[in-house]
Write a protein that holds these residues in place. Structure first.
Motif, PDB file in Angstrom:
ATOM      1  N   ALA A  95       0.807  -1.221   0.000  1.00  0.00           N
ATOM      2  CA  ALA A  95       0.000   0.000   0.000  1.00  0.00           C
ATOM      3  C   ALA A  95       0.839   1.270   0.000  1.00  0.00           C
ATOM      4  N   GLY A  96       2.167   1.132   0.145  1.00  0.00           N
ATOM      5  CA  GLY A  96       3.020   2.313   0.057  1.00  0.00           C
ATOM      6  C   GLY A  96       3.835   2.651   1.283  1.00  0.00           C
ATOM      7  N   ALA A  97       3.695   1.883   2.370  1.00  0.00           N
ATOM      8  CA  ALA A  97       4.504   2.152   3.568  1.00  0.00           C
ATOM      9  C   ALA A  97       5.975   1.920   3.259  1.00  0.00           C
ATOM     10  N   ASN A  98       6.844   2.753   3.844  1.00  0.00           N
ATOM     11  CA  ASN A  98       8.283   2.535   3.669  1.00  0.00           C
ATOM     12  C   ASN A  98       8.999   2.176   4.968  1.00  0.00           C
ATOM     13  N   THR A 119      -7.625  -1.435   9.296  1.00  0.00           N
ATOM     14  CA  THR A 119      -7.435  -2.689   8.566  1.00  0.00           C
ATOM     15  C   THR A 119      -6.466  -2.415   7.407  1.00  0.00           C
ATOM     16  N   PRO A 120      -5.848  -3.455   6.850  1.00  0.00           N
ATOM     17  CA  PRO A 120      -4.987  -3.236   5.684  1.00  0.00           C
ATOM     18  C   PRO A 120      -5.720  -2.542   4.530  1.00  0.00           C
ATOM     19  N   GLU A 121      -6.997  -2.870   4.340  1.00  0.00           N
ATOM     20  CA  GLU A 121      -7.764  -2.245   3.261  1.00  0.00           C
ATOM     21  C   GLU A 121      -7.966  -0.755   3.519  1.00  0.00           C
ATOM     22  N   ALA A 122      -8.275  -0.401   4.776  1.00  0.00           N
ATOM     23  CA  ALA A 122      -8.460   1.008   5.129  1.00  0.00           C
ATOM     24  C   ALA A 122      -7.148   1.767   5.013  1.00  0.00           C
ATOM     25  N   PHE A 123      -6.047   1.094   5.369  1.00  0.00           N
ATOM     26  CA  PHE A 123      -4.741   1.746   5.235  1.00  0.00           C
ATOM     27  C   PHE A 123      -4.411   2.009   3.771  1.00  0.00           C
ATOM     28  N   ALA A 124      -4.715   1.063   2.899  1.00  0.00           N
ATOM     29  CA  ALA A 124      -4.457   1.248   1.465  1.00  0.00           C
ATOM     30  C   ALA A 124      -5.227   2.456   0.936  1.00  0.00           C
ATOM     31  N   GLU A 125      -6.476   2.607   1.362  1.00  0.00           N
ATOM     32  CA  GLU A 125      -7.266   3.776   0.948  1.00  0.00           C
ATOM     33  C   GLU A 125      -6.638   5.065   1.462  1.00  0.00           C
ATOM     34  N   LEU A 126      -6.196   5.040   2.724  1.00  0.00           N
ATOM     35  CA  LEU A 126      -5.575   6.231   3.307  1.00  0.00           C
ATOM     36  C   LEU A 126      -4.271   6.567   2.591  1.00  0.00           C
ATOM     37  N   SER A 127      -3.480   5.566   2.287  1.00  0.00           N
ATOM     38  CA  SER A 127      -2.202   5.798   1.608  1.00  0.00           C
ATOM     39  C   SER A 127      -2.412   6.476   0.256  1.00  0.00           C
ATOM     40  N   ALA A 128      -3.445   6.057  -0.468  1.00  0.00           N
ATOM     41  CA  ALA A 128      -3.747   6.688  -1.765  1.00  0.00           C
ATOM     42  C   ALA A 128      -4.136   8.153  -1.572  1.00  0.00           C
ATOM     43  N   LYS A 129      -4.892   8.451  -0.516  1.00  0.00           N
ATOM     44  CA  LYS A 129      -5.266   9.834  -0.224  1.00  0.00           C
ATOM     45  C   LYS A 129      -4.036  10.663   0.165  1.00  0.00           C
ATOM     46  N   ILE A 130      -3.136  10.053   0.912  1.00  0.00           N
ATOM     47  CA  ILE A 130      -1.893  10.741   1.289  1.00  0.00           C
ATOM     48  C   ILE A 130      -1.122  11.153   0.040  1.00  0.00           C
ATOM     49  N   ASP A 131      -1.014  10.244  -0.906  1.00  0.00           N
ATOM     50  CA  ASP A 131      -0.290  10.561  -2.154  1.00  0.00           C
ATOM     51  C   ASP A 131      -0.946  11.725  -2.888  1.00  0.00           C
ATOM     52  N   ARG A 132      -2.255  11.688  -2.961  1.00  0.00           N
ATOM     53  CA  ARG A 132      -2.958  12.760  -3.674  1.00  0.00           C
ATOM     54  C   ARG A 132      -2.794  14.115  -2.960  1.00  0.00           C
ATOM     55  N   LEU A 133      -2.872  14.096  -1.640  1.00  0.00           N
ATOM     56  CA  LEU A 133      -2.720  15.332  -0.886  1.00  0.00           C
ATOM     57  C   LEU A 133      -1.303  15.881  -1.004  1.00  0.00           C
ATOM     58  N   ARG A 134      -0.321  15.022  -0.904  1.00  0.00           N
ATOM     59  CA  ARG A 134       1.071  15.489  -1.006  1.00  0.00           C
ATOM     60  C   ARG A 134       1.358  16.044  -2.397  1.00  0.00           C
ATOM     61  N   ASP A 135       0.770  15.418  -3.423  1.00  0.00           N
ATOM     62  CA  ASP A 135       0.925  15.956  -4.774  1.00  0.00           C
ATOM     63  C   ASP A 135       0.298  17.359  -4.878  1.00  0.00           C
ATOM     64  N   ALA A 136      -0.867  17.527  -4.243  1.00  0.00           N
ATOM     65  CA  ALA A 136      -1.560  18.810  -4.311  1.00  0.00           C
ATOM     66  C   ALA A 136      -0.790  19.901  -3.561  1.00  0.00           C
ATOM     67  N   LEU A 137      -0.068  19.514  -2.531  1.00  0.00           N
ATOM     68  CA  LEU A 137       0.657  20.493  -1.715  1.00  0.00           C
ATOM     69  C   LEU A 137       2.013  20.883  -2.284  1.00  0.00           C
ATOM     70  N   ARG A 138       2.482  20.132  -3.285  1.00  0.00           N
ATOM     71  CA  ARG A 138       3.812  20.425  -3.853  1.00  0.00           C
ATOM     72  C   ARG A 138       3.798  21.715  -4.617  1.00  0.00           C
TER      73      ARG A 138
END
Length: 340
Positions: A123-126, A321-340
Motif C-alpha cells: 500500500a506504500g509504507a516505507n 485494517t490493511p484495506e483502510a490503510f491502502a485507501e488512506l495511503s492513496a489519499k496521502i499521495d494525492r494530498l502530497r501531490d496537491a501540496l507540492r
C-alpha cells in the motif's frame, strides 16, 4: 552562539577559525546550507570576544543564542535535517522525504506480523512498526513478546525489505537493539524524560531515534529531551507528536496538538512526524487526522494497522485494517501531490 560565515569563504580560513574555537574548549557544530556555512558554538561562550569575531573577514555576523535547546535549534542548522539509517541504505526521513510508518501496535505472531508487513508495503509504507516490548497502564494487559518479538520483526524485515521501528523501554535492552541492528529506535511517551536512557542513546548508537512527546509534555520539554540525545553524540532524532492529555476524556483518547507541527518546524531542523492512532484512540478518526497532519507540514505518519482489529491483543480500537490503510495511503499521495 551562532557565527555565520560569508559565502565563498576559503575553507582553510574556516578550518583555522574552527581550530581556534576548539582550543577555547567549545563544541563547534559546522552546518552547510545552500549558500552559507554556519558555526554553532556550545559551551562557555563568554570567553569569546564577539567584536573580534565580527572583525574577521570571513565572518558575516555573530549572535547569541538564548534558547535552552542548542543542537536541535534551527538557528544552528537553518536547513531541514535529512536522516539516514545507520546502514546507509533504505528510505530517508526529513527534508521532503516522507516517512509512512505502519504496522501493528504489538507483535503477536509471525503470521500476523509478516502478513501485515506485506500488506502495508504493497500500500506504500516505507517503514514497518511493531511493538515487541509494550508499556501498558494495567499490569494484567498484554506486555508484548519481548525478545521473541524482536526476532519476528527481523524476519519481517528480511521478508519484505521494510526497515523496522520498535520501542525501547529499558536501558538494559539497548545492547540487544544495537546487536540486532534495529533501524529506528522508538522512545515512547512514558520514557521521554528518562534522561539516563536518552543519554545512552546518544553515546551508544547512531540509529535514528523516534522520540515521542510526553503524555502532558510541553513542546520545549520535547526539544530538551531531544537535546539529551544529540548532546551525547547522536544527532539523528525524529520528533513525534502523539497527542497530549487534556480535559477531553469522552470522545478521544488524547488531544492531537497539530499546532505543534508548524511550531516545531519553525524551531528545529529535525524531522517532525505525527501518530494519529495513539492521539485519537479511534480508527475512524485516524484518516482525517493523518491528512490534517500532512497539511500542517508533517514529515511522516506513524499509524497502526492490524489484520483483525477486533481481536488484537493491544489497541485494536485505533488500528486500521490493511484495506483502510491502502485507501488512506492513496489519499496521502494525492494530498502530497496537491501540496507540492
Amino acid at each position: 552562539m551562532i557565527v555565520s560565515i560569508r559565502p565563498n569563504s576559503p575553507k582553510e580560513k574556516i578550518n583555522h577559525l574552527i581550530k581556534w574555537l576548539d582550543d577555547k574548549n567549545l563544541i563547534v557544530k559546522e552546518f552547510h546550507g545552500n549558500d552559507q556555512c554556519v558555526l554553532g558554538l556550545i559551551g562557555n561562550t563568554k570567553c569569546i570576544d564577539k567584536d573580534m569575531l565580527k572583525s574577521l573577514d570571513i565572518v558575516e555576523s555573530v549572535s547569541d543564542m538564548t534558547d535552552t535547546f542548542k543542537a536541535s535549534n534551527r538557528k544552528m542548522h537553518p536547513d531541514d535535517s535529512i536522516l539516514r539509517l545507520a546502514s546507509g541504505e533504505g528510505p530517508l526521513i526529513g527534508g521532503g522525504h516522507f516517512a509512512l510508518i505502519a504496522g501493528p501496535c504489538s507483535v503477536e505472531s509471525r503470521e500476523q506480523l509478516v502478513g501485515i508487513a506485506r500488506d502495508v508495503k504493497a500500500a506504500g509504507a516505507n517503514f514497518l512498526r511493531g511493538g515487541a516490548f509494550k508499556p501498558r497502564t494495567s499490569p494484567y494487559d498484554f506486555q508484548g513478546m519481548g525478545s521473541a518479538g524482536l526476532e519476528l520483526l527481523l524476519e519481517a524485515r528480511a521478508e519484505t525489505g521494510l526497515p523496522i521501528v520498535t520501542e525501547l523501554m529499558y536501558l538494559h535492552n539497548l545492547d540487544e537493539f544495537i546487536e540486532k541492528k534495529i533501524d529506528v529506535i522508538q522512545i515512547g511517551a512514558r520514557n521521554t524524560q528518562n534522561y539516563d536512557l536518552l543519554k545512552e542513546l546518544g553515546k551508544s548508537t547512531q540509529a535514528p531515534v523516534l522520540l515521542k512527546r510526553g503524555l502532558a509534555g510541553t513542546i520545549k520539554e520535547l526539544l530538551m529531551s531531544a537535546e539529551y540525545i544529540m548532546a551525547n553524540g547522536n544527532e539523528n532524532v525524529i520528533l513525534c507528536e502523539r497527542g497530549i492529555r487534556t480535559y477531553e476524556q469522552d470522545y478521544a483518547r488524547n488531544t492531537l496538538d497539530l499546532s505543534a507541527v508548524p511550531i516545531l518546524k519553525n524551531l528545529t531542523h529535525l524531522p517532525v512526524i505525527v501518530d494519529p492512532s495513539h492521539a485519537t484512540g479511534r480508527a475512524d478518526l485516524v484518516p482525517s487526522m493523518t491528512l490534517a497532519a500532512i497539511a500542517a507540514g508533517a514529515d511522516g505518519i506513524l499509524v497502526e494497522v492490524h489484520n483483525d482489529p477486533k481481536n488484537a491483543l493491544c489497541d485494536g480500537a485505533q488500528s486500521l485494517t490493511p484495506e483502510a490503510f491502502a485507501e488512506l495511503s492513496a489519499k496521502i499521495d494525492r494530498l502530497r501531490d496537491a501540496l507540492r
